[in-house]
Structure formats: C-alpha cells, structure tokens
Design an enzyme around this catalytic site. Structure first.
Site, mmCIF file in Angstrom:
data_model
loop_
_atom_site.group_PDB
_atom_site.id
_atom_site.type_symbol
_atom_site.label_atom_id
_atom_site.label_comp_id
_atom_site.label_asym_id
_atom_site.label_seq_id
_atom_site.Cartn_x
_atom_site.Cartn_y
_atom_site.Cartn_z
ATOM 1 N N HIS A 100 0.763 -1.255 0.000
ATOM 2 C CA HIS A 100 0.000 0.000 0.000
ATOM 3 C C HIS A 100 0.794 1.306 0.000
ATOM 4 C CE1 HIS A 100 -0.344 -0.332 4.740
ATOM 5 N NE2 HIS A 100 0.888 -0.454 4.314
ATOM 6 N N HIS A 101 2.138 1.257 0.199
ATOM 7 C CA HIS A 101 2.895 2.524 0.267
ATOM 8 C C HIS A 101 3.436 2.995 -1.088
ATOM 9 C CE1 HIS A 101 2.750 2.340 4.598
ATOM 10 N NE2 HIS A 101 3.500 1.253 4.682
ATOM 11 N N ALA A 102 3.527 2.112 -2.082
ATOM 12 C CA ALA A 102 4.166 2.494 -3.347
ATOM 13 C C ALA A 102 3.420 3.649 -4.016
ATOM 14 C CB ALA A 102 4.241 1.295 -4.287
#
Ligand code: TV1
Ligand code: CA
Ligand code: ZN
Length: 393
Positions: A145-147
């Site tokens: 979820h951070h990309a």
C-alpha cells in the site's frame, strides 16, 4: 444441483505464485516473502484448497503496471542492477533514485519479477470479481500500500492495490478500500484522493516523526475544497499502542458499518496487513488472530463482492496463522478448523517455536500497555460519523 456442491457458500478464489516466495530482501530485512509459503502450507494442510478455486497467477505486464506507475520509474525498476550489500550510512554518496536502493527498499535479485508477480496476483483477483466468477478473491502476495506513482516506499515498489482497484473501477461504480495493516495506507489514499468513486479507510498506529509513514491523522479526510469530488472520501483512524480485539472490533464495526450505509460500495478491497497482530516485529497493537479475523468476517457479512490482499506482517508464523484463519473465514469453515495445527503440515516446526501445543488461535505476543482510552475512541467514531454526513449516493 450445484447447491449440493457449494451449499449457500461463496465462491472463493485463491491467487498465488510460488515463485514470488523465493525472493529475498536481505538477511536482516523484516519483509520475508517466504511467509507466503508458510501461509499456503497451513491452508493446504487444513484441506482448504478443496473449497476454493486455486490459481497460479501470471506476472503483470509492463502495460498493466504502467496504468498507475510512471514509465521512467518502471524502466529504472526493470534495469537497475541488484546490490548485494544493502546501502546504509557507510555508503552515503551513492545516489538513490526513486527511493530505490535504500535499506527499506533494497535492489535485490529478481526484484522486477517479484513486483510483477505480486501485481499479477492482485490483478487476477480483481478480474475474477469483475467477471463475477468469484464472490471473494484472495491475493496474499499483494497489499503493498505505500508504493507511489514514481517512488518506492516502505518495502513497497509496485502498488498492486491501486492497480486492482483501477481494474474494479472498470466494472463497478464505487469501491470501498479498507486497510487494517498497522501502517497508514498512504499510497492508496493518495492515488484516489480526488475521486468520489473510491472511499479509503485506514486504521493505523499514528505518531508522526516516530512511526512510519507519519501521515493519516483524524482530520485528513481528502481534499479540503468542497468542489473537489474526493472531499470527505478519505477516513483515517489514528490509534495508539496496545489496542485490543474488543476495542478494535467495536471501532471497525461502528466505522465500516456506517461507511457502508452512506457510501453504498459495489465492491470492497480489503488490505489485511498482519503487522497489526500482537507480537509482530514491527507492530504495536495487541490484536489476536480472532480480532484480526473478525474484521474479515464483518466485511464478508455485508454481502458485497470482495478482494482480499495481504500486506505487512513481520513475525512469519503469526502471519501464516492469521491469513490461514482468514482464508477459512472467506470459505466459511472457520468453526471447523481444529485447534491443533495438523501434524502433517510441512513447516510445522515453525509453529512450535514457542508452545508445546501449537494452536491456530493461541495468544500471540507479550501484551503491550494499552494507550487507547475509550473516550478517545468515541471521539474518533463521532468524527467519522460527521464526515459521513457529506457522503451519500
Ligand atoms: C533492513 C534491515 C531494513 C533491517 C527496515 C522498520 C530494515 C526496518 C530493517 C524498518 C527495520 C521501517 C522507516 C525511516 C523511513 C524509515 C508492507 C526515515 C527493525 C506494508 C514499512 C515500514 C511497512 C518502513 C510496510 C519503516 C507495510 N520500519 N529493520 N523500516 N526513514 N521505515 O521508518 O506497511 O507493512 O526495522
Ligand atoms: Ca492501515
Ligand atoms: Zn505495515
């Protein structure tokens, strides 16, 4: 006649690629892709594969990755030479492009393949939901979820969730994204910041400057301008250390129940990061397998098609316990799971690390002091319910 085969059950599909699990971030790096092997072995040992459609997923194509990520970023990701030694303070001069090659996001052998497999499993899962061949599609290899569009971040290189949701938006008007990873789902929130077709809800440990990534405060609810379609379509649930099953369950049902009534999603995308479990190497919460799984069960009970993604999770035997239990919830056979992990399970030795009787539902971790007061949790629910007055379809 088909009801005999699947009595009132949901059609569940399981999307994985055993090649993904062979990749290594580095000896000391907390992200261990072989936790997926451990998960699959528990799922298989319990006989759950017979109750699901199982797919070995393909790798996502460049064009598919390009539907969210920038070309220059993808080109660098595909061609940057792997580094055998993770870079750190000893080697500060070397340039870090797109945040690739630091200690969180190392350039390891086969990185591009690893990323395309993760994305491929999430895209396959989303497509099964789109063409209505599954009611619930599981991709434990996804959930990164951070990309960002042009940047790696927090162990994440390709945002398979964003790619999956873009696929879902081709067939469904509204997607509800829910994120129970202990970290803020910042990449997904940012990608859909300006649209009212995706509502994002993240529950996470929040302590700026101290806990990664430092974003996701209670007042961060989307663009501040009412003219922007995305206004009020981001919900953040900032929490302190040590939250329990009971508190988390109450919060989750109050917030997701009300969000479901206001937003009326056509499909749910659920990120099940297992670093919110007690005893996680990076996490701070006191959740047990039951409390984590209760979130999956509540989402399932809403009767809306759902894609389930993995995510964080840094104590591999607990990750496998939780994701196997949640696979059982998806199928609807959790009550039939015997307490004891099957003796014939390969990798069984990983589960007898700390107990004589290794059970799927044992108590995890040393309990942490609970820093969440009931008063604060009530304030959070009040704030979210106020936001939801502006959301209606
Ligand atoms: C190599 C070796 C890397 C040991 C990283 C913990 C390591 C961490 C390591 C680590 C570690 C983080 C930061 C600080 C940003 C940095 C999959 C300013 C013992 C979804 C990502 C957390 C979580 C990133 C990912 C975080 C997910 N914590 N040991 N790195 N800099 N990065 O704080 O949400 O779970 O910790
Ligand atoms: Ca989260
Ligand atoms: Zn996490």
């Amino acid at each position: 006649e088909y009801d005999i085969v699947r009595p009132k059950g949901k059609t569940v599909s399981f999307h994985a690629n055993p090649e993904m699990e062979k990749h290594h971030f580095g000896q000391t790096h907390p992200m261990k892709p072989w936790r997926l092997t451990l998960t699959k072995s528990l799922v298989t040992s319990y006989g759950m594969t017979f109750a699901m459609d199982n797919y070995t997923t393909r790798t996502a194509t460049y064009e598919e990755l390009n539907s969210f990520h920038a070309s220059d970023y993808l080109d660098y990701l595909a061609t940057a030479p792997p580094e055998d030694q993770p870079r750190d303070v000893d080697n500060p001069d070397k340039e870090v492009k797109f945040n690739l090659g630091g200690s969180d996001c190392p350039l390891f052998h086969g990185l591009y393949d690893y990323c395309s497999m993760s994305a491929g499993s999430s895209l396959d899962a989303a497509r099964k939901i789109c063409n209505q061949q599954s009611d619930i599609a599981i991709a434990w290899g996804g959930g990164l979820h951070h990309a960002k569009r042009s940047e790696a971040s927090g162990f994440c290189y390709i945002n398979d969730i964003v790619l999956g949701i873009l696929q879902l938006l081709r067939c469904y008007p509204r997607v509800l994204y829910i994120d129970i990873d202990v970290h803020h789902g910042d990449g997904v929130e940012e990608a859909f910041f300006s649209t009212d077709r995706v509502m994002t809800v993240s529950f996470h440990k929040y302590q700026p400057e101290v806990f990664f990534p430092g974003t996701g405060g209670l007042d961060d609810n989307g663009p501040k301008s009412e003219h922007n379609q995305g206004a009020h379509h981001a919900i953040n649930v900032p929490l302190n250390d040590g939250i329990t099953d009971e508190q988390y369950g109450w919060l989750f049902e109050s917030i997701i129940g009300k969000t479901n009534e206001s937003f009326r999603p056509s499909v749910i995308a659920l990120q099940c990061g297992a670093d919110s479990l007690a005893g996680d190497r990076l996490g701070r919460f006191n959740l047990q397998v039951q409390g984590h799984g209760a979130c999956v069960n509540f989402c399932k009970s809403l009767g809306i098609p759902m894609v389930i993604f993995g995510g964080g999770g840094y104590t591999p035997r607990n990750v496998a316990r939780a994701w196997a239990y949640e696979t059982a919830i998806a199928i609807g056979c959790q009550s039939k799971i015997p307490e004891v992990i099957p003796a014939h399970a390969p990798w069984r030795e990983h589960f007898i690390h700390d107990t004589i009787f290794p059970t799927l539902e044992q108590i995890l971790g040393e309990p942490r002091a609970n820093r969440n007061t009931q008063k604060r949790l009530q304030e959070i629910v009040m704030h979210v319910h106020e936001q939801l007055r502006f959301v209606g379809h």
